[in-house]
Design a protein around this motif. Structure first.
Motif, PDB file in Angstrom:
ATOM      1  N   GLU A 372       0.741  10.885   1.176  1.00  0.00           N
ATOM      2  CA  GLU A 372       1.497   9.708   0.754  1.00  0.00           C
ATOM      3  C   GLU A 372       0.594   8.586   0.262  1.00  0.00           C
ATOM      4  N   LEU A 373      -0.630   8.544   0.786  1.00  0.00           N
ATOM      5  CA  LEU A 373      -1.537   7.465   0.370  1.00  0.00           C
ATOM      6  C   LEU A 373      -2.577   7.975  -0.612  1.00  0.00           C
ATOM      7  N   ASN A 374      -2.555   9.283  -0.849  1.00  0.00           N
ATOM      8  CA  ASN A 374      -3.499   9.860  -1.806  1.00  0.00           C
ATOM      9  C   ASN A 374      -4.953   9.532  -1.400  1.00  0.00           C
ATOM     10  N   ALA A 375      -5.204   9.595  -0.101  1.00  0.00           N
ATOM     11  CA  ALA A 375      -6.524   9.224   0.407  1.00  0.00           C
ATOM     12  C   ALA A 375      -7.540  10.327   0.135  1.00  0.00           C
ATOM     13  N   ASP A 376      -8.806   9.930   0.031  1.00  0.00           N
ATOM     14  CA  ASP A 376      -9.873  10.912  -0.199  1.00  0.00           C
ATOM     15  C   ASP A 376     -10.187  11.697   1.078  1.00  0.00           C
ATOM     16  N   HIS A 377     -10.311  10.984   2.184  1.00  0.00           N
ATOM     17  CA  HIS A 377     -10.616  11.632   3.466  1.00  0.00           C
ATOM     18  C   HIS A 377      -9.765  11.008   4.560  1.00  0.00           C
ATOM     19  N   VAL A 378      -9.270  11.853   5.437  1.00  0.00           N
ATOM     20  CA  VAL A 378      -8.521  11.365   6.601  1.00  0.00           C
ATOM     21  C   VAL A 378      -8.945  12.220   7.787  1.00  0.00           C
ATOM     22  N   HIS A 379      -9.366  11.593   8.862  1.00  0.00           N
ATOM     23  CA  HIS A 379      -9.578  12.382  10.069  1.00  0.00           C
ATOM     24  C   HIS A 379      -9.347  11.565  11.326  1.00  0.00           C
ATOM     25  N   MET A 380      -9.199  12.291  12.421  1.00  0.00           N
ATOM     26  CA  MET A 380      -8.846  11.671  13.692  1.00  0.00           C
ATOM     27  C   MET A 380      -9.882  12.133  14.718  1.00  0.00           C
ATOM     28  N   HIS A 381     -10.439  11.156  15.463  1.00  0.00           N
ATOM     29  CA  HIS A 381     -11.392  11.495  16.515  1.00  0.00           C
ATOM     30  C   HIS A 381     -10.922  10.888  17.830  1.00  0.00           C
ATOM     31  N   SER A 382     -11.302  11.538  18.939  1.00  0.00           N
ATOM     32  CA  SER A 382     -10.878  10.987  20.226  1.00  0.00           C
ATOM     33  C   SER A 382     -12.074  10.749  21.136  1.00  0.00           C
ATOM     34  N   ASN A 383     -11.778  10.447  22.393  1.00  0.00           N
ATOM     35  CA  ASN A 383     -12.835  10.197  23.392  1.00  0.00           C
ATOM     36  C   ASN A 383     -13.629   8.921  23.175  1.00  0.00           C
ATOM     37  N   TYR A 384     -12.921   7.888  22.803  1.00  0.00           N
ATOM     38  CA  TYR A 384     -13.554   6.577  22.714  1.00  0.00           C
ATOM     39  C   TYR A 384     -13.134   5.717  23.897  1.00  0.00           C
ATOM     40  N   SER A 385     -14.008   4.800  24.255  1.00  0.00           N
ATOM     41  CA  SER A 385     -13.660   3.787  25.252  1.00  0.00           C
ATOM     42  C   SER A 385     -13.775   2.415  24.601  1.00  0.00           C
ATOM     43  N   MET A 386     -12.963   1.499  25.091  1.00  0.00           N
ATOM     44  CA  MET A 386     -13.064   0.114  24.625  1.00  0.00           C
ATOM     45  C   MET A 386     -13.622  -0.708  25.783  1.00  0.00           C
ATOM     46  N   ILE A 387     -14.634  -1.502  25.476  1.00  0.00           N
ATOM     47  CA  ILE A 387     -15.188  -2.401  26.482  1.00  0.00           C
ATOM     48  C   ILE A 387     -14.924  -3.811  25.988  1.00  0.00           C
ATOM     49  N   VAL A 388     -14.263  -4.598  26.843  1.00  0.00           N
ATOM     50  CA  VAL A 388     -13.810  -5.906  26.412  1.00  0.00           C
ATOM     51  C   VAL A 388     -14.493  -6.993  27.238  1.00  0.00           C
ATOM     52  N   LEU A 389     -15.209  -7.867  26.562  1.00  0.00           N
ATOM     53  CA  LEU A 389     -15.761  -9.056  27.215  1.00  0.00           C
ATOM     54  C   LEU A 389     -14.732 -10.156  27.062  1.00  0.00           C
ATOM     55  N   VAL A 390     -14.374 -10.782  28.176  1.00  0.00           N
ATOM     56  CA  VAL A 390     -13.313 -11.772  28.130  1.00  0.00           C
ATOM     57  C   VAL A 390     -13.823 -13.122  28.610  1.00  0.00           C
TER      58      VAL A 390
END
Lengths: 456, 456
Positions: A372-390
């Motif tokens: 639908e977006l006619n994109a050149d590359h699309v991929h999905m990766h997992s196993n990330y963490s977010m670290i938030v300084l507040v």
């Protein structure tokens, strides 16, 4: 006037409830007491709410419920005995449960809600009876009578502002009010439990409606810690923080409050104090609208795993008006909320909580983005963490990002994502899950151990 | 076989054109020579294209055009004389211009396009005549005859892939082909100029269609510099970079190529070399698909001002599926492209190039975001600069963000935004415009002067 909420562990046994009574007696401004169902007394114990769910499930399947029924009643009986109450209150609870079990099983959701809510409701009755027994002027208050109105959407039960005027009158009732958390009633009188935030929401709602001077939330920790104590050794407690800081911390793994629970108090700027039933002398953590942040730009560091990233790349993407919108629309159609959208010139990533994805959805999203977006590359990766300084005022603090990025560099980990610039109070690093713990430790050392040394 | 494009300053005078001939003669593989209109010979000089625009405007207003007409012809006359050509070619150019001025003025766009394009077209004829004159086997090629097809949308003229097969045959034509840049023809034979990228696009298109081994883009600098030489003293030149690096640098203020110009070459992986007509021995900057980036994670630092930020804040925003999409939809309806969307938990910012905004649009966007999204706070701020560190493999380089953030901290400036995580090749810092120059200098020192010291 204060609204106090006591969580499950604070009202799990007669000994705990005695502490509650003592806390309420110590401060005459503690007027509205919101209680949970009896929680765990020890690690392997079962919460009354969980027993009630088992009971309801058996009843719904048409099976014999005698064992579960007795188990629930036994918990209250034990508490009543420990508090020196006559068995009259146990009969009241027993009859109440019989009544609930006689409800129509054809609407399974309503049946379940009604049984689950009995945990808080009967505990409130029991605690009110105990308060009276020891000479306090206390009264159980039914949420229906008080006017705690909720909406008709069982998948997302929320309080209706229409109830506020009536709830405000609780302020003028004589004596101490013991109020069960966790549920309210629709305008046609149907009982509904909150699906998120439980008794915390009830306390927050009542504090807001009565314009309490303080909402005290009693739990089993002295304060909110600056970092997860399971990762960092003896993290410092937070004395005071703002709602915004609490929200950002809650988002990434701080489980003190469900994020919806604070909303009513926040909207009316009611200060919230998190205190320990087992150590009420400790000052706790105060949550307020504003704090002086110059002394401490970082107040806490949260980390959460379970993030995935959707990457989409298309040459000259940034000249295509509507590209980003169309990508988000695909996610919306797949009913997937997103967290962050870092972007390059010709590419855009969307950070998603992996729990909202499955293999089918992932494949469909990747395919749709390509087609639908006619994109050149699309991929999905997992196993990330977010670290938030507040921390409030973080953005105005020169060199803070440098200190944080340098601390991460010292661990040898690479930074997968940095998001800073919208929130004034947070700085988010995306990292590989495998690096999460060492980074959290190093950031804690940088912002809490170093400054401790400096201030000595 | 190579395609060479010579920009305006490279073909501005007879002396410059002599250099061009020398360059073409030196390497027999330089077969297709794309030329611009004569550019500036000195700082206050006028480009022929600008003279042609003035001429066309006067003609469209029905005013006398003799002075402008003569001025244009005089430029070619002077070049022809300097090259020792007979005045025959000047008559050809004069007649050509008369013909164009006789076109229908009722379609002002077509009339203007046709006159503007004459700058390149007549220069190509003149240069082909000179090449022949000095004994080279060279031929002027009309883009119509060659098959350079463009679309019918005058607001966004782009080459059509349908023309590629015919353009590919240029490879097999005998001799050197001198090809005017900047314009093509629609399928019904109407002349149209490219509104972006000019002659660079023509060169890139021809290199792609003929599958050239190299597209040489001759201009007046020895190479692309690692930072803006107007800000940083004697910045180093870049020997080799990837298309992606070029794109990211072009985005934030590097004006070597318009970003669309590289697209055709990029799609067919044709290497591009930026060289200096005035110093053809210098190796120039080579733009390729891949490079070994371990030696140098940062290849260039770009900075651009003129950014605004739209901030939207709403409690519990991140639980609302579709919130981000709706905000982007409002911008799309206002026809505003966006650059980045940093996000917090309850807030979202959109970074926009200020040139797309005006007071009316700003007020309307703020009002719509408040009303349609029921946001708590919405505001718009301007005077931001984006500083972009560019380099392949940057994301895998531990400590790079720390070095960059520390360098910024040393200037005393605060970082307003950091965007890293989608592009593998860039790290974007949003800063106050007032801090842009000092930050650029400090980042250059960090990544280019320090490593020079280290490698010695």
């Amino acid at each position: 006037m204060k609204v106090c909420k006591f969580g499950g562990t604070s009202v799990a046994s007669s000994d705990q409830i005695k502490k509650v009574a003592q806390i309420v007696k110590t401060d005459p401004s503690r007027k509205i007491i919101v209680v949970s169902a009896p929680g765990k007394r020890f690690g392997s114990d079962e919460k009354v709410t969980d027993l009630l769910i088992q009971l309801a499930e058996k009843a719904l399947r048409g099976e014999d419920t005698e064992i579960e029924f007795k188990e629930v009643v036994a918990r209250y009986q034990q508490i009543a005995a420990g508090l020196g109450l006559s068995m009259e209150i146990v009969s009241v609870i027993e009859n109440d449960l019989h009544g609930r079990l006689a409800n129509d099983v054809n609407d399974a959701n309503l049946f379940m809600d009604c049984l689950k809510a009995s945990g808080e409701d009967n505990n409130a009755k029991l605690i009110a009876a105990y308060f009276t027994h020891i000479g306090m002027d206390a009264h159980y208050m039914c949420p229906k009578e008080a006017g705690l109105l909720v909406n008709e959407r069982p998948e997302r039960v929320r309080a209706l502002p229409e109830g506020d005027d009536q709830l405000a009158q609780l302020r003028d009732k004589p004596g101490i009010i013991v109020f069960p958390g966790f549920f309210g009633y629709t305008t046609d009188g149907t009982l509904r439990t909150f699906n998120r935030g439980g008794s915390d929401i009830t306390g927050s709602l009542l504090a807001a409606a009565t314009e309490a001077e303080l909402y005290e939330n009693f739990t089993d920790v002295d304060s909110v810690f600056a970092a997860n104590p399971n990762v960092v050794d003896n993290p410092v407690g937070i004395d005071k923080m703002t709602y915004r800081e609490m929200r950002e911390l809650a988002y990434a793994g701080f489980s003190v409050f469900h994020d919806e629970a604070l909303m009513p108090a926040f909207r009316r700027s009611i200060p919230v104090c998190i205190k320990n039933t087992n150590n009420p002398e400790a000052p706790g953590t105060l949550i307020v609208n504003e704090r002086n942040y110059f002394a401490q730009p970082v107040i806490g560091i949260a980390a959460d795993s379970g993030f995935s990233t959707l990457f989409v790349d298309k040459y000259l993407m940034n000249q295509e008006i509507g590209f980003g919108r169309k990508l988000l629309q695909i996610l919306e159609e797949e009913e997937i909320p997103f967290e962050h959208t870092p972007s390059g010139i010709d590419n855009l990533s969307v950070i998603i909580r992996s729990k909202f994805l499955n293999a089918d959805k992932e494949a469909r999203i990747v395919r749709r983005a390509k087609e639908e977006l006619n994109a050149d590359h699309v991929h999905m990766h997992s196993n990330y963490s977010m670290i938030v300084l507040v921390g409030e005022g973080m953005r105005h603090s020169t060199g803070l990002a440098a200190r944080a990025a340098s601390a991460i560099a010292r661990t040898g980990a690479s930074i997968q994502m940095i998001n800073q610039g919208s929130s004034e109070v947070s700085l988010v690093f995306g990292v590989h899950k495998k690096d999460e713990t060492k980074i959290l430790k190093e950031l804690y050392a940088e912002f809490f151990l170093k400054s401790a040394v400096l201030s000595n």
